[in-house]
Design an enzyme around this catalytic site. Structure first.
Site, mmCIF file in Angstrom:
data_model
loop_
_atom_site.group_PDB
_atom_site.id
_atom_site.type_symbol
_atom_site.label_atom_id
_atom_site.label_comp_id
_atom_site.label_asym_id
_atom_site.label_seq_id
_atom_site.Cartn_x
_atom_site.Cartn_y
_atom_site.Cartn_z
ATOM 1 C CE LYS A 11 -50.020 1.164 30.557
ATOM 2 N NZ LYS A 11 -49.023 1.190 31.462
ATOM 3 N N PRO A 99 -56.437 8.667 36.742
ATOM 4 C CG PRO A 99 -55.382 7.673 38.511
ATOM 5 C CD PRO A 99 -56.461 7.556 37.454
ATOM 6 C CG LEU A 104 -52.733 4.048 36.079
ATOM 7 C CD1 LEU A 104 -53.919 4.708 36.991
ATOM 8 C CD2 LEU A 104 -52.867 2.581 36.464
ATOM 9 N N GLY A 106 -53.563 6.806 30.712
ATOM 10 C CA GLY A 106 -54.825 7.503 30.638
ATOM 11 C C GLY A 106 -54.926 8.175 29.052
ATOM 12 N N GLY A 107 -53.608 9.038 28.790
ATOM 13 C CA GLY A 107 -53.688 9.822 27.609
ATOM 14 C C GLY A 107 -53.680 8.817 26.223
ATOM 15 C CG ASP A 141 -48.656 2.193 26.866
ATOM 16 O OD1 ASP A 141 -47.893 1.386 26.582
ATOM 17 O OD2 ASP A 141 -48.451 3.085 28.087
HETATM 18 O O1 C5P Z 1 -44.415 5.901 22.751
HETATM 19 P P1 C5P Z 1 -44.304 6.895 24.101
HETATM 20 O O2 C5P Z 1 -44.725 8.080 23.550
HETATM 21 O O3 C5P Z 1 -45.282 6.369 25.092
HETATM 22 O O4 C5P Z 1 -42.975 6.897 24.782
HETATM 23 C C1 C5P Z 1 -42.691 8.077 25.387
HETATM 24 C C2 C5P Z 1 -41.167 8.041 25.444
HETATM 25 O O5 C5P Z 1 -40.796 7.024 26.500
HETATM 26 C C3 C5P Z 1 -40.427 8.049 24.233
HETATM 27 O O6 C5P Z 1 -40.131 9.201 23.935
HETATM 28 C C4 C5P Z 1 -38.939 7.370 24.779
HETATM 29 O O7 C5P Z 1 -38.441 7.991 25.369
HETATM 30 C C5 C5P Z 1 -39.501 6.210 25.838
HETATM 31 N N1 C5P Z 1 -39.763 5.026 25.452
HETATM 32 C C6 C5P Z 1 -38.718 3.999 25.140
HETATM 33 N N2 C5P Z 1 -39.245 2.854 25.057
HETATM 34 C C7 C5P Z 1 -40.479 2.298 24.839
HETATM 35 C C8 C5P Z 1 -41.399 3.167 24.847
HETATM 36 C C9 C5P Z 1 -41.056 4.470 25.249
HETATM 37 O O8 C5P Z 1 -37.925 4.490 25.349
HETATM 38 N N3 C5P Z 1 -40.559 1.083 24.643
#
Ligand code: C5P
Length: 314
Positions: A11, A99, A104, A106-107, A141
């Protein structure tokens, strides 16, 4: 079936605004998210033993329980106790093209594909909404990556309103292989520098959401106006991430000056994309970019907007 092969789309964020700090510690966001044709292939295969195995062809992707694809399988097996004992465990094979650490998703897309694949492999019959609910437990995501296409995403990114997107718009994506951005670091840096601009409460967030929903970016997408879309691209992370990543900042400037419809860093970076009017323009942008930045560390891809997140391969 003992095996399903799925394609998991990357994405990009056409729009990303950080509006506030939520009580759960996450950030409140307003985004326009778009699936692109760059994708990983995920295969889920039944194995006799009651366990989850991950294999991946990319040296930087861990093939253990820290991989989000593994966590997705662990979550499903935990929510449906006995399913592994009855139907066997699963071997997940990840063939990487997206990448890694690039902004993007990916995970997240790999985790989304595992949810969709296990729903089929283990005959769970889950509705897409249920798969997205499970996905939200894995990462912000993941719900978008399940359905994909084009969507306005709010909350921490998991509240989705699909909108009709621009069909197969071409783009160029570039990333320095040696550059990585940690998403938590990007949020922390943004909070430290711009936290005082956050809107304080849910009412303010909703008003801002309403403005964006009726604003120029969403209008450009709804009217399928690629030129206007290119002019409305926006990502709040750029002002926190690019000063700490001069190589990526230079890449972004170079791409913006090549022409194309508009250039933006995706998510928390460091990948950068430029929208193009046609396949020929995208290819010419790639050639000019490689001449401008002749660096073997630079990875460059062409792609198109895609209408789905996860789909069966073949
Ligand atoms: O949800 P995800 O695992 O992708 O988020 C990774 C980190 O990014 C979270 O631990 C948080 O620190 C931050 N995050 C955030 N606000 C969001 C999404 C992610 O602060 N809306």
């Amino acid at each position: 079936m003992r095996l399903y092969s799925l394609l998991a789309a990357a994405k990009i964020n056409l729009y990303l605004e950080i509006v506030g700090s939520r009580p759960d510690g996450f950030h409140e966001l307003i985004m326009v998210m778009q699936s692109v044709s760059l994708c990983d292939r995920i295969t889920v295969r039944s194995i006799g033993v009651d366990e989850i195995r991950v294999r991946c062809n990319h040296p930087l992707v861990p093939a253990d329980e820290t991989n989000l694809a593994y966590k997705a399988a662990a979550l499903v097996s935990q929510r449906f106790p006995g399913v592994m004992a009855k139907l066997g465990g699963v071997e997940i094979t990840i063939e990487k093209q997206i990448p890694v650490g690039a902004g993007l998703a990916g995970g997240s897309s790999n985790a989304a594909a595992v949810l969709v694949g296990l729903d089929l492999l283990w005959h769970l019959g889950l509705a897409q909404g249920k798969l997205q609910e499970l996905g939200a437990e894995l990462g912000s995501d993941v719900p978008f990556c399940v359905a994909g296409g084009t969507a306005i995403a709010t909350g921490r990114g998991e509240q989705l309103d699909p909108i009709p997107g621009i069909d197969r718009l071409h783009l160029v994506i570039a990333k320095y292989e040696s550059e990585f951005v940690s998403t938590p670091w990007a949020y922390q840096t943004y909070r430290a520098e711009y936290g005082d601009t956050y809107l304080p409460d849910a009412q303010g967030w909703q008003e801002r959401q309403a403005q964006v929903r009726s604003g120029e970016m969403v209008k450009a997408v709804a009217q399928r106006n690629a030129i206007a879309l290119g002019q409305q691209l926006h990502n709040d992370f750029e002002k926190a991430v690019l000063p700490a990543h001069p190589k990526t900042a230079h890449l972004r400037d170079t791409m913006a000056n090549l022409g194309g419809l508009g250039t933006l860093m995706s998510g928390s970076g460091p990948s950068v994309f430029t929208l193009a009017e046609s396949e020929a323009e995208a290819e010419s942008l790639v050639a000019t970019l490689k001449l401008a930045l002749p660096d073997p560390d630079l990875g460059v891809w062409t792609a198109q907007f895609a209408p789905t997140g996860v789909r069966l391969d073949g």
